[in-house]
Motif scaffolding. Structure first.
Motif, PDB file in Angstrom:
ATOM      1  N   VAL A 105       0.837  -1.200   0.000  1.00  0.00           N
ATOM      2  CA  VAL A 105       0.000   0.000   0.000  1.00  0.00           C
ATOM      3  C   VAL A 105       0.871   1.248   0.000  1.00  0.00           C
ATOM      4  O   VAL A 105       0.605   2.202  -0.739  1.00  0.00           O
ATOM      5  CB  VAL A 105      -0.975  -0.027   1.196  1.00  0.00           C
ATOM      6  CG1 VAL A 105      -1.676   1.303   1.369  1.00  0.00           C
ATOM      7  CG2 VAL A 105      -1.995  -1.135   1.003  1.00  0.00           C
ATOM      8  N   GLU A 106       1.917   1.240   0.779  1.00  0.00           N
ATOM      9  CA  GLU A 106       2.833   2.386   0.812  1.00  0.00           C
ATOM     10  C   GLU A 106       3.486   2.580  -0.554  1.00  0.00           C
ATOM     11  O   GLU A 106       3.578   3.712  -1.048  1.00  0.00           O
ATOM     12  CB  GLU A 106       3.901   2.143   1.882  1.00  0.00           C
ATOM     13  CG  GLU A 106       4.870   3.286   2.056  1.00  0.00           C
ATOM     14  CD  GLU A 106       5.886   3.011   3.143  1.00  0.00           C
ATOM     15  OE1 GLU A 106       7.021   3.477   3.008  1.00  0.00           O
ATOM     16  OE2 GLU A 106       5.538   2.327   4.120  1.00  0.00           O
ATOM     17  N   GLN A 107       3.905   1.491  -1.169  1.00  0.00           N
ATOM     18  CA  GLN A 107       4.518   1.554  -2.494  1.00  0.00           C
ATOM     19  C   GLN A 107       3.500   2.066  -3.530  1.00  0.00           C
ATOM     20  O   GLN A 107       3.841   2.847  -4.410  1.00  0.00           O
ATOM     21  CB  GLN A 107       5.024   0.173  -2.889  1.00  0.00           C
ATOM     22  CG  GLN A 107       5.756   0.114  -4.195  1.00  0.00           C
ATOM     23  CD  GLN A 107       6.200  -1.301  -4.512  1.00  0.00           C
ATOM     24  OE1 GLN A 107       5.815  -2.254  -3.842  1.00  0.00           O
ATOM     25  NE2 GLN A 107       7.011  -1.442  -5.538  1.00  0.00           N
ATOM     26  N   GLY A 108       2.249   1.639  -3.412  1.00  0.00           N
ATOM     27  CA  GLY A 108       1.207   2.089  -4.331  1.00  0.00           C
ATOM     28  C   GLY A 108       0.947   3.581  -4.216  1.00  0.00           C
ATOM     29  O   GLY A 108       0.830   4.277  -5.230  1.00  0.00           O
ATOM     30  N   TRP A 109       0.855   4.087  -2.993  1.00  0.00           N
ATOM     31  CA  TRP A 109       0.613   5.518  -2.813  1.00  0.00           C
ATOM     32  C   TRP A 109       1.807   6.334  -3.289  1.00  0.00           C
ATOM     33  O   TRP A 109       1.632   7.423  -3.855  1.00  0.00           O
ATOM     34  CB  TRP A 109       0.300   5.842  -1.362  1.00  0.00           C
ATOM     35  CG  TRP A 109      -1.090   5.477  -0.972  1.00  0.00           C
ATOM     36  CD1 TRP A 109      -1.469   4.480  -0.125  1.00  0.00           C
ATOM     37  CD2 TRP A 109      -2.306   6.079  -1.440  1.00  0.00           C
ATOM     38  NE1 TRP A 109      -2.832   4.421  -0.036  1.00  0.00           N
ATOM     39  CE2 TRP A 109      -3.380   5.394  -0.831  1.00  0.00           C
ATOM     40  CE3 TRP A 109      -2.588   7.116  -2.317  1.00  0.00           C
ATOM     41  CZ2 TRP A 109      -4.706   5.735  -1.073  1.00  0.00           C
ATOM     42  CZ3 TRP A 109      -3.907   7.446  -2.554  1.00  0.00           C
ATOM     43  CH2 TRP A 109      -4.944   6.767  -1.937  1.00  0.00           C
ATOM     44  N   LEU A 110       3.017   5.835  -3.084  1.00  0.00           N
ATOM     45  CA  LEU A 110       4.201   6.539  -3.565  1.00  0.00           C
ATOM     46  C   LEU A 110       4.220   6.582  -5.094  1.00  0.00           C
ATOM     47  O   LEU A 110       4.493   7.632  -5.693  1.00  0.00           O
ATOM     48  CB  LEU A 110       5.470   5.862  -3.031  1.00  0.00           C
ATOM     49  CG  LEU A 110       6.791   6.520  -3.426  1.00  0.00           C
ATOM     50  CD1 LEU A 110       6.873   7.932  -2.875  1.00  0.00           C
ATOM     51  CD2 LEU A 110       7.954   5.700  -2.919  1.00  0.00           C
ATOM     52  N   ALA A 111       3.910   5.464  -5.742  1.00  0.00           N
ATOM     53  CA  ALA A 111       3.870   5.438  -7.201  1.00  0.00           C
ATOM     54  C   ALA A 111       2.757   6.337  -7.731  1.00  0.00           C
ATOM     55  O   ALA A 111       2.918   6.988  -8.766  1.00  0.00           O
ATOM     56  CB  ALA A 111       3.680   4.001  -7.691  1.00  0.00           C
TER      57      ALA A 111
ATOM     58  N   GLN B 112       2.544   0.846 -11.984  1.00  0.00           N
ATOM     59  CA  GLN B 112       3.106   0.254 -10.770  1.00  0.00           C
ATOM     60  C   GLN B 112       2.154   0.421  -9.590  1.00  0.00           C
ATOM     61  O   GLN B 112       2.009  -0.496  -8.770  1.00  0.00           O
ATOM     62  CB  GLN B 112       4.453   0.895 -10.437  1.00  0.00           C
ATOM     63  CG  GLN B 112       5.576   0.488 -11.348  1.00  0.00           C
ATOM     64  CD  GLN B 112       6.860   1.227 -11.008  1.00  0.00           C
ATOM     65  OE1 GLN B 112       6.840   2.349 -10.493  1.00  0.00           O
ATOM     66  NE2 GLN B 112       7.985   0.597 -11.317  1.00  0.00           N
ATOM     67  N   ALA B 113       1.518   1.581  -9.496  1.00  0.00           N
ATOM     68  CA  ALA B 113       0.562   1.809  -8.404  1.00  0.00           C
ATOM     69  C   ALA B 113      -0.602   0.831  -8.519  1.00  0.00           C
ATOM     70  O   ALA B 113      -1.017   0.232  -7.523  1.00  0.00           O
ATOM     71  CB  ALA B 113       0.061   3.248  -8.441  1.00  0.00           C
TER      72      ALA B 113
ATOM     73  N   ALA C 254       3.160   9.522 -10.238  1.00  0.00           N
ATOM     74  CA  ALA C 254       2.381   9.708 -11.467  1.00  0.00           C
ATOM     75  C   ALA C 254       1.720  11.081 -11.479  1.00  0.00           C
ATOM     76  O   ALA C 254       1.669  11.741 -12.524  1.00  0.00           O
ATOM     77  CB  ALA C 254       1.330   8.612 -11.586  1.00  0.00           C
ATOM     78  N   ARG C 255       1.227  11.517 -10.339  1.00  0.00           N
ATOM     79  CA  ARG C 255       0.630  12.860 -10.264  1.00  0.00           C
ATOM     80  C   ARG C 255       1.676  13.924 -10.547  1.00  0.00           C
ATOM     81  O   ARG C 255       1.385  14.928 -11.193  1.00  0.00           O
ATOM     82  CB  ARG C 255       0.022  13.103  -8.884  1.00  0.00           C
ATOM     83  CG  ARG C 255      -1.218  12.309  -8.643  1.00  0.00           C
ATOM     84  CD  ARG C 255      -1.810  12.665  -7.324  1.00  0.00           C
ATOM     85  NE  ARG C 255      -3.093  13.284  -7.626  1.00  0.00           N
ATOM     86  CZ  ARG C 255      -3.859  13.847  -6.729  1.00  0.00           C
ATOM     87  NH1 ARG C 255      -3.473  13.911  -5.479  1.00  0.00           N
ATOM     88  NH2 ARG C 255      -5.000  14.363  -7.065  1.00  0.00           N
TER      89      ARG C 255
END
Length: 189
Positions: free
Chosen positions: A35-41, A136-137, A45-46
């Motif tokens: 989840v942390e990796q997803g939010w970082l990715a 990736q996210a 992207a943003r």
């Protein structure tokens, strides 16, 4: 003799419970990392596409799930959870839907509608060429969903193991008064 068998059963249940707790803790850590990796990715992207290019305004007006969480009974009788693609049929759903004869000549309109209603990739909401970090996210959140289903299954096993352990302790307590008392150490007082 029954007390020795009961103690052996108690030991094996305790070892199984501890193993399940260890697996649950490992899956929790993995879920937190995904989840942390997803939010970082997603934030990368943003940054790459602009804050307004990746947000709720780009969501489709009619969303359809990509996956669904299914439940069933495992071989040991406990409930288990798994993630399946939306639209994928479980073995119980496969088979004839109608008892009568079917006409197989030519294509019908319903076949065309079913193929056009296949779940679309939500990344296409944000454009055709999306950054790799957005993919990736999406992959991180999908892995997190699978881990969450595995954790739910493990949690049910842990709860069942605890109840079995308590039941065995009560049986041992009735068999030998004072034998199944929990051990407290000096530091645990």
């Amino acid at each position: 003799m029954a007390a020795a068998e009961l103690r052996a059963e108690l030991d094996s249940r305790l070892l199984q419970l501890l193993g399940d707790l260890e697996d649950l803790e490992a899956k929790r850590a993995a879920l937190n990392a995904r989840v942390e990796q997803g939010w970082l990715a997603l934030s990368q992207a943003r940054y790459a596409m602009g804050a307004k290019a990746v947000g709720p305004l780009q969501y489709a007006s009619r969303m359809e799930p990509q996956v669904c969480v299914c439940t069933g009974e495992a071989q040991d009788g406990l409930q288990r959870f798994w993630v399946a693609r939306a639209g994928a049929q479980t073995p119980e759903e496969v088979g004839p839907r109608e008892a009568g004869l079917r006409r197989r000549k030519g294509l019908t309109r319903t076949a065309e509608l079913e193929s056009s209603q296949a779940p679309r990739d939500p990344l296409n909401w944000f454009g055709i060429l999306v950054p790799h970090s957005l993919r990736q996210a999406q992959a991180s959140f999908r892995e997190g969903l699978q881990l969450a289903a595995d954790m739910a299954t493990l949690q049910i096993r842990v709860d069942w193991g605890r109840s079995q352990l308590r039941g065995l302790q009560e049986k041992l307590k009735q068999l030998e008064p004072g034998a199944a008392q929990p051990v407290t150490t000096e530091a645990g007082q």
